[in-house]
Scaffold this motif. Sequence first.
Motif, PDB file in Angstrom:
ATOM      1  N   ASN A 166      47.958  43.768  40.899  1.00  0.00           N
ATOM      2  CA  ASN A 166      47.408  42.828  41.866  1.00  0.00           C
ATOM      3  C   ASN A 166      47.462  43.474  43.240  1.00  0.00           C
ATOM      4  N   ALA A 167      46.280  43.676  43.822  1.00  0.00           N
ATOM      5  CA  ALA A 167      46.190  44.320  45.130  1.00  0.00           C
ATOM      6  C   ALA A 167      45.555  43.349  46.110  1.00  0.00           C
ATOM      7  N   GLY A 168      46.384  42.648  46.870  1.00  0.00           N
ATOM      8  CA  GLY A 168      45.881  41.707  47.869  1.00  0.00           C
ATOM      9  C   GLY A 168      45.040  40.600  47.306  1.00  0.00           C
ATOM     10  N   GLY A 169      45.350  40.172  46.071  1.00  0.00           N
ATOM     11  CA  GLY A 169      44.591  39.098  45.456  1.00  0.00           C
ATOM     12  C   GLY A 169      43.530  39.576  44.486  1.00  0.00           C
ATOM     13  N   PHE A 170      43.231  40.872  44.460  1.00  0.00           N
ATOM     14  CA  PHE A 170      42.271  41.435  43.527  1.00  0.00           C
ATOM     15  C   PHE A 170      43.017  42.024  42.331  1.00  0.00           C
ATOM     16  N   ARG A 171      42.603  41.669  41.132  1.00  0.00           N
ATOM     17  CA  ARG A 171      43.166  42.291  39.948  1.00  0.00           C
ATOM     18  C   ARG A 171      42.506  43.649  39.739  1.00  0.00           C
ATOM     19  N   VAL A 172      43.339  44.649  39.562  1.00  0.00           N
ATOM     20  CA  VAL A 172      42.860  46.026  39.441  1.00  0.00           C
ATOM     21  C   VAL A 172      43.478  46.649  38.206  1.00  0.00           C
ATOM     22  N   SER A 173      42.657  47.293  37.404  1.00  0.00           N
ATOM     23  CA  SER A 173      43.176  47.978  36.226  1.00  0.00           C
ATOM     24  C   SER A 173      43.758  49.326  36.626  1.00  0.00           C
ATOM     25  N   PRO A 174      44.988  49.649  36.188  1.00  0.00           N
ATOM     26  CA  PRO A 174      45.537  50.976  36.487  1.00  0.00           C
ATOM     27  C   PRO A 174      44.711  52.087  35.849  1.00  0.00           C
ATOM     28  N   LEU A 175      44.078  51.787  34.722  1.00  0.00           N
ATOM     29  CA  LEU A 175      43.276  52.816  34.054  1.00  0.00           C
ATOM     30  C   LEU A 175      42.071  53.221  34.899  1.00  0.00           C
ATOM     31  N   GLU A 176      41.469  52.254  35.604  1.00  0.00           N
ATOM     32  CA  GLU A 176      40.324  52.573  36.467  1.00  0.00           C
ATOM     33  C   GLU A 176      40.741  53.509  37.596  1.00  0.00           C
ATOM     34  N   VAL A 177      41.884  53.222  38.215  1.00  0.00           N
ATOM     35  CA  VAL A 177      42.368  54.071  39.308  1.00  0.00           C
ATOM     36  C   VAL A 177      42.760  55.446  38.777  1.00  0.00           C
ATOM     37  N   GLU A 178      43.432  55.475  37.643  1.00  0.00           N
ATOM     38  CA  GLU A 178      43.835  56.757  37.052  1.00  0.00           C
ATOM     39  C   GLU A 178      42.624  57.609  36.701  1.00  0.00           C
ATOM     40  N   HIS A 179      41.586  56.976  36.186  1.00  0.00           N
ATOM     41  CA  HIS A 179      40.379  57.724  35.822  1.00  0.00           C
ATOM     42  C   HIS A 179      39.754  58.366  37.060  1.00  0.00           C
ATOM     43  N   ALA A 180      39.740  57.648  38.176  1.00  0.00           N
ATOM     44  CA  ALA A 180      39.144  58.181  39.406  1.00  0.00           C
ATOM     45  C   ALA A 180      39.955  59.343  39.967  1.00  0.00           C
ATOM     46  N   LEU A 181      41.288  59.236  39.909  1.00  0.00           N
ATOM     47  CA  LEU A 181      42.146  60.282  40.494  1.00  0.00           C
ATOM     48  C   LEU A 181      42.334  61.473  39.581  1.00  0.00           C
ATOM     49  N   ALA A 182      42.107  61.279  38.274  1.00  0.00           N
ATOM     50  CA  ALA A 182      42.354  62.362  37.322  1.00  0.00           C
ATOM     51  C   ALA A 182      41.449  63.570  37.559  1.00  0.00           C
ATOM     52  N   ALA A 183      40.355  63.381  38.290  1.00  0.00           N
ATOM     53  CA  ALA A 183      39.435  64.496  38.556  1.00  0.00           C
ATOM     54  C   ALA A 183      39.982  65.469  39.593  1.00  0.00           C
ATOM     55  N   HIS A 184      41.087  65.121  40.256  1.00  0.00           N
ATOM     56  CA  HIS A 184      41.658  66.025  41.264  1.00  0.00           C
ATOM     57  C   HIS A 184      42.177  67.285  40.562  1.00  0.00           C
ATOM     58  N   PRO A 185      41.740  68.460  40.975  1.00  0.00           N
ATOM     59  CA  PRO A 185      42.075  69.683  40.232  1.00  0.00           C
ATOM     60  C   PRO A 185      43.556  70.056  40.249  1.00  0.00           C
ATOM     61  N   ALA A 186      44.313  69.574  41.210  1.00  0.00           N
ATOM     62  CA  ALA A 186      45.725  69.986  41.302  1.00  0.00           C
ATOM     63  C   ALA A 186      46.662  69.117  40.465  1.00  0.00           C
ATOM     64  N   LEU A 187      46.177  67.996  39.966  1.00  0.00           N
ATOM     65  CA  LEU A 187      47.049  67.073  39.246  1.00  0.00           C
ATOM     66  C   LEU A 187      47.045  67.380  37.760  1.00  0.00           C
ATOM     67  N   ASP A 188      48.251  67.432  37.189  1.00  0.00           N
ATOM     68  CA  ASP A 188      48.381  67.685  35.749  1.00  0.00           C
ATOM     69  C   ASP A 188      48.462  66.390  34.951  1.00  0.00           C
ATOM     70  N   ASP A 189      49.306  65.477  35.392  1.00  0.00           N
ATOM     71  CA  ASP A 189      49.478  64.203  34.719  1.00  0.00           C
ATOM     72  C   ASP A 189      49.569  63.121  35.796  1.00  0.00           C
ATOM     73  N   LEU A 190      49.148  61.910  35.481  1.00  0.00           N
ATOM     74  CA  LEU A 190      48.974  60.902  36.523  1.00  0.00           C
ATOM     75  C   LEU A 190      49.176  59.511  35.941  1.00  0.00           C
ATOM     76  N   ALA A 191      49.785  58.639  36.724  1.00  0.00           N
ATOM     77  CA  ALA A 191      49.903  57.231  36.357  1.00  0.00           C
ATOM     78  C   ALA A 191      49.996  56.404  37.634  1.00  0.00           C
ATOM     79  N   VAL A 192      49.469  55.186  37.598  1.00  0.00           N
ATOM     80  CA  VAL A 192      49.572  54.285  38.746  1.00  0.00           C
ATOM     81  C   VAL A 192      50.116  52.941  38.284  1.00  0.00           C
ATOM     82  N   THR A 193      50.746  52.243  39.193  1.00  0.00           N
ATOM     83  CA  THR A 193      51.210  50.883  38.954  1.00  0.00           C
ATOM     84  C   THR A 193      51.397  50.217  40.302  1.00  0.00           C
TER      85      THR A 193
END
Length: 490
Positions: A390-417
């Motif tokens: 829950n981000a300021g009243g908006f429900r956000v899927s962690p998978l959506e955010v992880e998918h967007a950030l996973a394209a960063h070339p320096a990151l090996d593994d990633l998770a958000v919450t």
Amino acid sequence: MTDNCPAPFNMAAYVLAAGALTPDKIALEILRASGAERWSFARLESAVRGTGTGLAALGLPPGARVLLRLGNSVDFPLAYLGALAVGLVPVPTSTALTAPEITTMARALSPALVIAAEGVALPDHPAPVLTLNALRAMRDLPPCDYDMGPPDRAGYIVFTSGSGGRPRAVVHAHRAVWARRMMWGGWYGLRRDDRMMHAGAFNWTYTLGTGLMDPWAIGATALVCEPGAPLGLLMRRHDATIFAAVPGVYRQLLDRARMRALPRLRHGLSAGEKLPDSTRAAWNAATGTRIYEALGMSECSTYISGSPARPAPEGALGYPQAGRRVTVLNGDDGILAIHRSDPGLMLGYLGPDGAPHLPLQDDWFVTGDRVKQAPDGAITYLGRDDDMMNAGGFRVSPLEVEHALAAHPALDDLAVTDVEIRPGVWIIAAFYTAASAVDDAALMGFAAERLARYKQPRLYRHLPTLPRGANGKLSRRALRAQIKADDDRA
């Protein structure tokens, strides 16, 4: 309890009907730090029906979807209701969405038309774009006839983040607005003489419904503030009688200014995320008014709430609104579910075949909200039964955010919450593994190119490994504990 929706029915005709009894009354005030833009009910309906005439002249087929990319101006409700008036299906979206995000939505939606303000990100999609100037020119056209039809036909579509990580198109029927009458007494305590102020943007479903459609449907006045306007001052200056916002706005008002008594304000409304008891108590002490809380979701708007007529018991969220058809699965401590016959429940999620599909478990739509129900029916909210943030009243899927950030070339593994940084204040945090820590500013810039602001992590943490169980499943609870442990050591 609300009566059955009449047939034939049109959402726009219904929303504007009560205002026709008082055509010169102010329907909408868009408030600024100095002055306000005012629209009477007569002017509002004339502009809506003129817009309907212009949209109908474009030759779009009945039920065609119209993607709205408009800001916090009167153009938004005029386009929304104008489309509904002539049998088109408007799709409100946030102007904060980036081009990649809105392109993903457009591919799922297949809109026949995009209506866009200048400077707002557009989808990579072949649908024609109607400019703001062209939209505004339609206001003065002769009035359209309302497209009356079955209440169960598709009326509008909103997007919500699903647990699968991709935004899901929620299809609502025209009757959904009639079902919102259950909120008038079950949450709002709404009257014709009210002046309802909402702190959100037009394109958010909370503002669109609670802040505009519902006041207009009863013949009340809607007050909406321009972004950045001084809410407390305008609440007093413009005699707001009901104030609606997410908990974060109440906190900001209490933090930024010494709130004084508001003699015209009867009470406040809160939804979108859990209201901390400390915020509720501080608001009551500062203004002398109560805040009534509601639980809802894009698929069914709000359906559990306290109200002036029936306040929630201490510690509880509220009661099922009269007319709602809900239950708690697995006993009095379980998951809330809504019966398929509930008049406000969506038609379903838009499927690949272009039709709505309603996922059910034995005739019940399972919400994922874990609650406890008392013998008198009062509901206490215990949290989500999945990983939705829950981000300021908006429900956000962690998978959506992880998918967007996973394209960063320096990151090996990633998770958000989401993590609680102080009592009642939650933010999205990103945890990652990499050969070395990546500059936070660079990560924030990368996220800003791909995600709307409310989906972007506010905290980044470099870890040697991400916590996983024996089966390899990520533990988001352990990630939250990591932040708490670091805070305790600090």
